[in-house]
Scaffold this active site. Structure first.
Site, PDB file in Angstrom:
ATOM      1  N   ARG A  30      29.050  16.502 -17.994  1.00  0.00           N
ATOM      2  CA  ARG A  30      27.999  15.768 -17.268  1.00  0.00           C
ATOM      3  C   ARG A  30      26.887  15.269 -18.097  1.00  0.00           C
ATOM      4  NH1 ARG A  30      28.675  17.925 -12.011  1.00  0.00           N
ATOM      5  NH2 ARG A  30      30.028  19.581 -11.989  1.00  0.00           N
ATOM      6  N   ASP A  31      26.535  13.941 -17.362  1.00  0.00           N
ATOM      7  CA  ASP A  31      25.297  13.143 -18.177  1.00  0.00           C
ATOM      8  C   ASP A  31      24.137  14.196 -18.144  1.00  0.00           C
ATOM      9  OD1 ASP A  31      25.000   9.964 -18.661  1.00  0.00           O
ATOM     10  OD2 ASP A  31      23.341  11.049 -18.339  1.00  0.00           O
ATOM     11  N   ILE A  32      23.400  14.043 -19.246  1.00  0.00           N
ATOM     12  CA  ILE A  32      22.033  14.675 -19.579  1.00  0.00           C
ATOM     13  C   ILE A  32      21.164  14.494 -18.632  1.00  0.00           C
ATOM     14  CG2 ILE A  32      21.023  13.576 -21.281  1.00  0.00           C
ATOM     15  CD1 ILE A  32      20.825  16.153 -22.933  1.00  0.00           C
ATOM     16  N   ASN A  88      28.880   0.582 -19.906  1.00  0.00           N
ATOM     17  CA  ASN A  88      27.973  -0.373 -20.252  1.00  0.00           C
ATOM     18  C   ASN A  88      28.279  -0.842 -21.702  1.00  0.00           C
ATOM     19  OD1 ASN A  88      26.203   0.041 -17.910  1.00  0.00           O
ATOM     20  ND2 ASN A  88      25.385   1.727 -18.797  1.00  0.00           N
ATOM     21  N   HIS A 101      32.253   4.865 -23.053  1.00  0.00           N
ATOM     22  CA  HIS A 101      32.107   6.227 -22.117  1.00  0.00           C
ATOM     23  C   HIS A 101      32.090   5.461 -20.774  1.00  0.00           C
ATOM     24  CE1 HIS A 101      28.094   5.347 -23.595  1.00  0.00           C
ATOM     25  NE2 HIS A 101      27.512   5.406 -22.374  1.00  0.00           N
ATOM     26  N   HIS A 103      31.060   5.942 -16.856  1.00  0.00           N
ATOM     27  CA  HIS A 103      30.264   6.679 -16.059  1.00  0.00           C
ATOM     28  C   HIS A 103      30.724   6.995 -15.080  1.00  0.00           C
ATOM     29  CE1 HIS A 103      26.098   6.175 -18.552  1.00  0.00           C
ATOM     30  NE2 HIS A 103      26.835   5.173 -18.795  1.00  0.00           N
TER      31      HIS A 103
HETATM   32  P1  DGP Z   1      24.774   4.226 -21.750  1.00  0.00           P
HETATM   33  O1  DGP Z   1      23.284   4.044 -21.642  1.00  0.00           O
HETATM   34  O2  DGP Z   1      25.961   3.756 -20.787  1.00  0.00           O
HETATM   35  O3  DGP Z   1      25.154   4.246 -23.015  1.00  0.00           O
HETATM   36  O4  DGP Z   1      24.906   5.825 -21.499  1.00  0.00           O
HETATM   37  C1  DGP Z   1      24.617   7.004 -22.225  1.00  0.00           C
HETATM   38  C2  DGP Z   1      24.609   8.412 -21.509  1.00  0.00           C
HETATM   39  O5  DGP Z   1      24.641   9.032 -22.208  1.00  0.00           O
HETATM   40  C3  DGP Z   1      23.043   8.343 -20.919  1.00  0.00           C
HETATM   41  O6  DGP Z   1      23.257   8.146 -19.413  1.00  0.00           O
HETATM   42  C4  DGP Z   1      22.676   9.615 -21.301  1.00  0.00           C
HETATM   43  C5  DGP Z   1      23.762  10.289 -21.827  1.00  0.00           C
HETATM   44  N1  DGP Z   1      23.724  11.125 -22.579  1.00  0.00           N
HETATM   45  C6  DGP Z   1      23.068  10.924 -24.192  1.00  0.00           C
HETATM   46  N2  DGP Z   1      22.818  11.841 -24.949  1.00  0.00           N
HETATM   47  C7  DGP Z   1      23.464  12.720 -24.402  1.00  0.00           C
HETATM   48  C8  DGP Z   1      23.837  14.232 -24.715  1.00  0.00           C
HETATM   49  O7  DGP Z   1      23.309  14.770 -25.718  1.00  0.00           O
HETATM   50  N3  DGP Z   1      24.386  14.868 -23.732  1.00  0.00           N
HETATM   51  C9  DGP Z   1      24.899  14.504 -22.638  1.00  0.00           C
HETATM   52  N4  DGP Z   1      25.447  15.503 -21.955  1.00  0.00           N
HETATM   53  N5  DGP Z   1      24.554  13.011 -22.264  1.00  0.00           N
HETATM   54  C10 DGP Z   1      23.691  12.363 -23.084  1.00  0.00           C
END
Ligand code: DGP
Length: 123
Positions: A30-32, A88, A101, A103
């Site tokens: 899951r995205d943070i 992205n 990654h 999304h």
């Molecule tokens: P992007 O902007 O496309 O590079 O997306 C990076 C995503 O990664 C952003 O939506 C937030 C997520 N993210 C960054 N650091 C962490 C983390 O430590 N844990 C999790 N679960 N998500 C993270």
């Protein structure tokens, strides 16, 4: 250039994440900072910095990320309603973590195009 990112640390379990799926090639968590009720990132375990670094040798691995997206869509019940899958690239694409990654965003109706009020367009 180092390929170490925060996502390498998640793969190595050096920092925690809410992992929803794992196999030998990929990890989904899951995205943070979720932008939808369901917002998961699907990453390859092999680090690839950006879309620009994808080569023909990565075709199967990158395709596999979509196989995982489709599997999660069915499993979490949003396949029929629909969802968005985004990758992205670099600054203009909004990339902040340099380990590719997908999304996967679901659980609400999303607008299109993504930047309706942005006057800058590609010529
Ligand atoms: P992007 O902007 O496309 O590079 O997306 C990076 C995503 O990664 C952003 O939506 C937030 C997520 N993210 C960054 N650091 C962490 C983390 O430590 N844990 C999790 N679960 N998500 C993270």
């Amino acid at each position: 250039m180092s390929t170490e990112t925060i996502f390498s640390k998640i793969i190595a379990r050096e920092i925690p994440a809410d992992i929803v799926y794992e196999d030998d090639q990929s990890l989904a968590f899951r995205d943070i900072n979720p932008q939808a009720p369901f917002h998961v990132l699907i990453i390859p375990k092999t680090p690839i910095a950006t879309i620009n670094d994808i080569t023909p040798e990565h075709a199967s691995l990158v395709g596999h990320l979509y196989v995982v997206a489709a599997k999660l869509a069915k499993e979490y019940g949003f396949a029929e309603d629909g969802y968005r899958v985004v990758m992205n690239c670099n600054e203009h694409g909004g990339q902040t973590v340099y380990h590719i990654h997908l999304h996967v965003l679901a659980g609400k109706e999303m607008g299109w195009p993504p930047y309706q009020n942005n006057k800058k367009v590609l010529q």
